[in-house]
Design an enzyme around this catalytic site. Structure first.
Site, PDB file in Angstrom:
ATOM      1  N   GLU A 153       0.819  -1.216   0.000  1.00 36.22           N
ATOM      2  CA  GLU A 153       0.000   0.000   0.000  1.00 36.22           C
ATOM      3  C   GLU A 153       0.849   1.262   0.000  1.00 36.22           C
ATOM      4  O   GLU A 153       0.502   2.274   0.605  1.00 36.22           O
ATOM      5  CB  GLU A 153      -0.967   0.015   1.195  1.00 36.22           C
ATOM      6  CG  GLU A 153      -1.862  -1.196   1.300  1.00 36.22           C
ATOM      7  CD  GLU A 153      -2.630  -1.492   0.024  1.00 36.22           C
ATOM      8  OE1 GLU A 153      -2.806  -0.578  -0.797  1.00 36.22           O
ATOM      9  OE2 GLU A 153      -3.050  -2.642  -0.171  1.00 36.22           O
ATOM     10  N   GLY A 154       1.970   1.192  -0.704  1.00 34.01           N
ATOM     11  CA  GLY A 154       2.899   2.312  -0.775  1.00 34.01           C
ATOM     12  C   GLY A 154       3.977   2.165   0.260  1.00 34.01           C
ATOM     13  O   GLY A 154       3.736   2.345   1.460  1.00 34.01           O
TER      14      GLY A 154
END
Length: 598
Positions: A441-442
């Site tokens: 998620e980054g």
């Protein structure tokens, strides 16, 4: 065998006493969830996590997921039954929209229940967690027809959801996406491409899996400006609304990975699969960011969750393990040695973890409440402020809670010595599971760049200045409270460091962007420490008021909290000065070395 006990009382203290849950009673959803109902929900959620999910955590890790010859995936023993119970008890419906079968309760409650579930069994909790993110994206951006087609079954848990971004040749740089979408006469699209690292991409828990897929429509502009979002079910939706024939979606393989073995991380192949556009053409990133931000907050909770469960087990071990004698004389003279909890360095480790966990939980709940206000309040000023806080704190929460959560899991493992390295005690699983939260998620370096490069300057710095104003107002209002000085003094120093770092970026990052990149991770952690310190100061203010009254027979409980908070202010918060020093050193040295020198 590891264990877990949901911190329900700690959570209720935050909701009721620190953040004044009753103040939100006029907001939609909150009016349907008075505090007595909230307590009942949290106690049942904690019980479900402890009794149903936690016993499957270690066995699920050992067994893992299996891809069968026909491309289907079998989840670990017990997962299907647990998921059925999860759905039957309505845990996935808590915060979902009532028009599609949800209960419409505050998202804050769902966030808290997610912490309990993730601590008990992080791999399992990812299945409904991803579905909740997909539901949020569809609720915000999909047409009414698509909502009616997909949301009721997804909210009920009959169908689950995923997000499909990453491809073999691109991760963070989504502008490089090659998955293509070809429009059809009936308004649908044919989706073709390969996505990797897709959590819960294929499994046997639900009747259908609904994939949200980023793809490029033929002829669309290059880069991120040409990306669209599509909803692509694994199985076609039959005329009666049930899962029908296969839809050109298949699991090519499942990844053999470090942790979260109970969750199927898949390579997903889309071969002329039928999909429908979500939102507008070429604006898919905007729609997907709804899900990504939901997921980032969920991942932040994962960092806290693994820190919490690792801490709980380390404390149990430290109280039982006999090793050496106290430096000030035997504390258990009737035993061959003292429990290791008597040793200062063991206490340093455990207190560091506990002090972080309590503040991190407060920061998660504070942010989640702002999220509810931003979506439910009819006051424009309140909505804007809360939306600013959500946007500002998302990268801080994701980066700081997962970085520190992993470090805490390692430190809790250290309490066991060699036993911590052995699988039967369960500590090494917490370490392995916590590690992914820093990546997906980054990755956290990207979160830091997002904070410095996007969130700080957004709207002329409105969000960060609002946060500064809130904390400084708190400090001003309590500057003469001598009993609170152990909290307000260190918090003021941290705020001075944070504001100095922010000003340094303003003066040095524009003329040399490498200065921003070089200091971004330190800034993210400086910001996070300050926010955690603010949470402890607010908790301390509440606790002192409680102790000045009757304290409801919980004086010892409150005094212990104060001790952990004081420890944080004395031992952890001063790290802001080191972060400021590193930020202020700039980028010259690190950028002066040629690539061939590494």
């Amino acid at each position: 065998m590891p264990s877990y006990s949901a911190p329900v009382d700690d959570t209720l203290f935050l909701l009721k006493d620190v953040f004044g849950y009753d103040r939100y009673a006029d907001l939609p959803g909150f009016s349907d969830a008075p505090l007595d109902l909230v307590e009942a929900i949290l106690r049942e959620g904690g019980k479900f996590a402890e009794e149903v999910l936690q016993p499957l955590n270690q066995s699920g890790d050992r067994q893992g997921c299996v891809r069968n010859e026909d491309g289907t995936v079998t989840t670990p023993d017990g997962f299907r039954k647990a998921y059925q119970a999860f759905c039957e008890n309505g845990w996935g419906t808590l915060a979902a929209h009532p028009d599609y079968g949800g209960q419409g309760l505050p998202h804050t409650l769902a966030t808290v229940v997610n912490e309990f579930a993730s601590s008990a069994n992080m791999a399992f909790a990812m299945y409904p967690g991803l579905t909740a993110g997909a539901v949020a994206a569809l609720t915000t951006h999909a047409s009414e027809d698509l909502k009616k087609t997909f949301l009721p079954n997804m909210i009920a848990g009959t169908w689950t959801g995923t997000m499909n971004l990453t491809e073999p040749h691109c991760g963070t740089d989504l502008g490089l996406i090659r998955t293509k979408a070809v429009p059809q006469a009936d308004g649908s699209y044919r989706i073709t491409g390969t996505k990797i690292f897709i959590s819960a991409g294929e499994h046997d828990l639900a009747e259908n899996i609904i994939h949200l897929v980023l793809a490029r429509i033929e002829g669309a502009p290059e880069g991120t400006k040409g990306i669209s979002l599509f909803v692509v079910p694994r199985n076609q939706v039959a005329s009666d609304g049930t899962a029908g024939d296969a839809n050109g979606v298949s699991c090519g393989s499942i990844e053999h990975k470090m942790g979260i073995h109970g969750n199927a991380t898949c390579v997903m192949n889309f071969d002329d699969a039928t999909g429908w556009l979500v939102g507008e053409e070429n604006k898919g990133l905007k729609a997907m960011f709804i899900m990504m931000n939901e997921a980032r907050l969920g991942v932040a909770v994962q960092g806290l969750s693994q820190s919490e469960v690792a801490y709980q087990n380390a404390v149990t071990y430290a109280k039982d393990r006999l090793q050496g004698r106290s430096l000030t004389g035997p504390k258990s003279p009737d035993k061959p040695a003292d429990p290791i909890i008597v040793h200062p360095d063991v206490r340093r480790t455990l207190m560091s973890i506990r002090a972080f966990n309590e503040a991190a939980r407060a920061l998660v709940i504070w942010t989640a409440l702002h999220g509810d206000v931003s979506h439910r309040s009819d006051d424009e000023k309140s909505r804007q402020f809360s939306d600013d806080m959500m946007g500002l704190m998302t990268p801080v929460l994701k980066g700081v809670l997962t970085d520190t959560g992993f470090a805490n899991a390692v430190n809790a493992q250290q309490m066991y010595g060699g036993h911590g390295y052995i699988g039967e005690w369960g500590m090494e699983q917490f370490v392995r599971d916590a590690r992914i939260a820093m990546i997906y998620e980054g990755a956290n370096g990207i979160q830091a760049l997002d904070l410095v490069g996007r969130k700080l300057p957004a709207n002329g710095g409105r969000a960060v200045m609002s946060f500064f104003n809130e904390v400084n107002t708190f400090l001003k209002e309590n500057k003469d409270d001598k009993e609170l000085a152990a909290f307000t003094g260190p918090l003021k120093k941290a705020m001075d460091d944070l504001q100095a770092a922010t000003m340094w970026f303003m003066n040095n990052a524009m003329k040399n962007p490498d200065n921003a990149g070089a200091g971004s991770t330190d800034y993210m952690h400086l910001f996070g420490l300050t926010a955690l310190g603010y949470m402890w100061a607010r908790m301390a203010l509440t606790i002192k008021a409680k102790l000045a009254e009757d304290a409801g027979g919980k004086a010892d409980w409150f005094e212990n909290k104060l001790a952990f908070g004081t420890f944080f202010m004395e031992r952890t918060l001063p790290e802001t000065s080191a972060h400021l020093a590193r930020i202020s050193s700039g980028s010259d040295t690190m950028m002066s070395v040629g690539a061939d020198a590494f």
